[in-house]
Every structure is written in structure tokens, then in C-alpha cells.
Scaffold this active site. Sequence first.
Site, short mmCIF file in Angstrom:
data_model
loop_
_atom_site.label_atom_id
_atom_site.label_comp_id
_atom_site.label_asym_id
_atom_site.label_seq_id
_atom_site.Cartn_x
_atom_site.Cartn_y
_atom_site.Cartn_z
N CYS A 92 0.82 -1.50 0.22
CA CYS A 92 -0.16 0.06 -0.06
C CYS A 92 0.80 1.20 0.04
CB CYS A 92 -0.92 -0.12 1.06
SG CYS A 92 -1.84 -1.42 1.21
C1 BEZ Z 1 0.50 -4.74 1.74
O1 BEZ Z 1 -0.09 -3.48 1.69
O2 BEZ Z 1 1.75 -4.58 1.62
C2 BEZ Z 1 -0.37 -5.66 2.42
C3 BEZ Z 1 -1.23 -5.68 2.99
C4 BEZ Z 1 -2.31 -6.63 3.22
C5 BEZ Z 1 -1.55 -8.02 3.17
C6 BEZ Z 1 -0.47 -7.90 2.32
C7 BEZ Z 1 0.17 -7.02 2.01
#
Ligand code: BEZ
Length: 211
Positions: free
Chosen positions: A45
Amino acid sequence: MSIRLGDIAPNFTATTSIGTIDFYEYLGDGWGVLFSHPADYTPVCTTELGRTALLKEEFAKRNVKVLALSVDSIERHEGWIKDINETQGASVDFPIIADHDKSIANAYGMIHPNASETFTVRSLFIIGPDKKVKLTITYPASTGRNFHEVLRVIDSLQLTAQYSVATPADWKEGEDVIVVPAVSTEDALQKFPKGLNIVKPYLRFTPQPNK
Ligand code: BEZ
């Protein structure tokens, strides 16, 4: 509830990182991209929001307003934005919605309970000036989205809203486009003075009309 193409995008009032906004007022007469991400302070994200901020001028050029959303609090958004700016060389100034009660996530079907009961998946909606949904995509938490692809779709949508054309696989701005089947070849020759490449009666190309 799930949102389908052609549906009116539900309006909402939201607490965001830039203050309280009314979605429709924020979009005005332009286009919108509303996208959810699972959670703040997560690596994928962080790259997605940084990339979106770095593409600010590309979205502005296309008259597109961008909004991100997660179910985290506004305080968490504010702290995380500092990290995004620091790590991605970006300046996040588009709103990140704090959808604490999940009302917007539920209205847009951004929670897929068999993926996660609590967090939003990576949903993305392109909304036209008529407030209708033009594109929906859903990615899993583990895969960051391609925001150049989002811009490419916007280019296609904006072009096909104006002319009786469609865009072929992997089309990019400036490349030849397809004359839609509803237009006869006789009419197409009038509408598209740059000419036609008729590969099959149903497969007709013309140079991008607004180039
Ligand atoms: C991420 O944004 O890195 C992420 C969020 C939830 C699960 C796996 C990765």
C-alpha cells in the site's frame, strides 16, 4: 453490495486526510478514481499511494480526481502519509478516506469476506463525469496495482466517450483505434477522414481521431 459497470457511484460524505468531503462535490464535473487498500503502514500500500502521488500531474491532465480509502483512522493516515512521502519521494495531497465504520467500503463492495472479514481488498473504480462507474478492478492484497494501466484505461474511456471507436488490446495513446461495429464502413469513411485499414469487415482500424 457489489457495484457494476454503468451503476451510479454512490455518493458519500467522508472524513479524509484533507478534511471532510462530499464525494460528488469533490469530483465536480470531472472524472474520479476511488480505490481501497487493505491497511495503513503496510508495504504494498505504501508503494501504491506513493506512485499515485507521483502521477499527480498525469491524473490532473486528464481531469481526474483521486481518492484512496482504508478502514484505518485519520490519525493513522496522517502518520503514514509522512512515511509514504519519506520513502517514496512523493507528496501525498489527495484525500485518503478514514472509513472507520466501513460504510463506504460496504456501499462499494470493497470488503470480500472470504479474503478478509475486516480489511478492504484492492478495489478500484473509475467514475465518469456522469457519476457512472466506468471500470472496476479488484486485486488481492499481495499484488500492487499498475497505475499506468489505470491511466491507459482513462485515456481509452475519454477517447471512446467522444468518438465512435474502441481501443484494441494493449492500446496506448497515439496508436490506431478500432471503428465500432455499429458504424457502417460508408459512414466510417466520412467520420474518419484519416482513413480506414479494413482487415475484416468487422475489424477496421483508423488512426486515433484526436491526434
Ligand atoms: C501490503 O500492502 O503490503 C499488504 C497488505 C495486506 C496484506 C499483504 C500485504
